[in-house]
Design an enzyme around this catalytic site. Sequence first.
Site, PDB file in Angstrom:
ATOM      1  N   GLY A 145       0.813  -1.213   0.000  1.00  0.00           N
ATOM      2  CA  GLY A 145       0.000   0.000   0.000  1.00  0.00           C
ATOM      3  C   GLY A 145       0.843   1.257   0.000  1.00  0.00           C
ATOM      4  O   GLY A 145       0.546   2.230  -0.709  1.00  0.00           O
ATOM      5  N   CYS A 146       1.922   1.246   0.787  1.00  0.00           N
ATOM      6  CA  CYS A 146       2.816   2.410   0.803  1.00  0.00           C
ATOM      7  C   CYS A 146       3.494   2.600  -0.546  1.00  0.00           C
ATOM      8  O   CYS A 146       3.712   3.731  -0.985  1.00  0.00           O
ATOM      9  CB  CYS A 146       3.862   2.240   1.901  1.00  0.00           C
ATOM     10  SG  CYS A 146       3.232   2.511   3.572  1.00  0.00           S
ATOM     11  N   ARG A 147       3.829   1.497  -1.199  1.00  0.00           N
ATOM     12  CA  ARG A 147       4.437   1.613  -2.535  1.00  0.00           C
ATOM     13  C   ARG A 147       3.505   2.351  -3.483  1.00  0.00           C
ATOM     14  O   ARG A 147       3.946   3.215  -4.254  1.00  0.00           O
ATOM     15  CB  ARG A 147       4.760   0.215  -3.074  1.00  0.00           C
ATOM     16  CG  ARG A 147       5.376   0.224  -4.464  1.00  0.00           C
ATOM     17  CD  ARG A 147       5.638  -1.201  -4.941  1.00  0.00           C
ATOM     18  NE  ARG A 147       5.997  -1.223  -6.350  1.00  0.00           N
ATOM     19  CZ  ARG A 147       6.082  -2.336  -7.091  1.00  0.00           C
ATOM     20  NH1 ARG A 147       5.820  -3.516  -6.529  1.00  0.00           N
ATOM     21  NH2 ARG A 147       6.420  -2.269  -8.373  1.00  0.00           N
TER      22      ARG A 147
END
Length: 420
Positions: free
Chosen positions: A384-386
């Site tokens: 998700g952070c990517r």
Amino acid sequence: MANVFEKLVGGDLQIRITAYDGSSAGPEDARYGLNLKTPRGTTYLVTAPGDLGLARAYVAGDLELIGNHPGDPYETLQALAGDLKFTRPSPLEMAQLVRDVGVEHFKPIAPPPQESLPRWRRFAEGFRHSKDRDAEVISYHYDVSNRFYELVLGESMTYTCAVYPNLEATLEEAQENKYRLIFDKLRLKPGDRLLDIGCGWGGMVRYAAKRGVHALGVTLSKEQAEWAQQAVVDQGLTEFGEVRHSDYRDVKESGFDAVSSIGLTEHIGVANYPDYFTFMRDKVRDGGMILNHSITRPENSTRSKAGPFIDRYVFPDGELTGSGTIISKMQNVKNLEVLHEENFRSHYAMTLRDWNKNLVANWDEAVAEVGEGTARLWGLYMAGCRIGFDRNIVQLHHVLATKLPDGQEDLLPLRPWWQP
């Protein structure tokens, strides 16, 4: 149940939703989708609509992301991100939802054990960003398992954005290059003294110590400090390197040639920036260098506190702001001069990609080490952070500054002295 879920997310679905009652919604030939496996998952979704409910159901094993390995659900999340647009139901829609789902699902239940307390209940651990509370939330995230971090982070044991010299570089090459870049920006040379605050597993300490710099690292994580100090010993670096289990605010030494902060600012709290940067200034000699490496927002006007998923499952009490806010707070500290800033947003997306690859490659051992729920959480969080870095929702900035001598000539070179 699939139709109920469709109402919750809204819009024309391009993903496939299936549910435990045999129902389905969305295109039959969709490559990616969601599978709601249990009634408990329904309760999580309706009692906390949005990313928090999804995370609870996913971590607990009540919700599957279809299309990818759980250690790297990046592609599935990309497909879902275009569809999942949670909106607050109207009173009429809520009444219909209660009838469709059943009132029993609207009674809150205990979240998965991986979830941290909400902000308002953390006061038992002290005020926000007090020493005691900071120690507690750092322990929550970083004292998971050193072996688990070895499996995910790789040989460098570096849990911050790497700097890739080229698209073909390995994660280890990129982390080494990151430390090289910071070392050069700080103008370090043999015999100098470096303070690395929030040092993690001591990667910067070991890099500097190998080059004859006396490096002191401090971290609030007991497990990090023990691992890092043992690595210093094992690599024969005790003459130059030391890692302490300590709050950075308790460091008594001063007169360092440089101070680095690599991934700590996110835990400091925006209201504490003036004291934080003043501390860094007070620890370096006149003419000394300071480098701040931190995740940032692409602008400076939004709220700094993290959303519910990140706050409950990843970085409790974490705060992000724009690089402009960081720069202005540094500039407002007397005798600090900001020299250079640089954005590594794309590099962090690549770093997260490689961490997810490591988790997939070591999935069975990771699950054995921390449990499937925690391993699923990490796959979800990193993927998700990517996407956040891909889409410029978050960035990563270096801000380089120096402590100006009072009434003395500036001795720095006229132009940047480091290689990109």
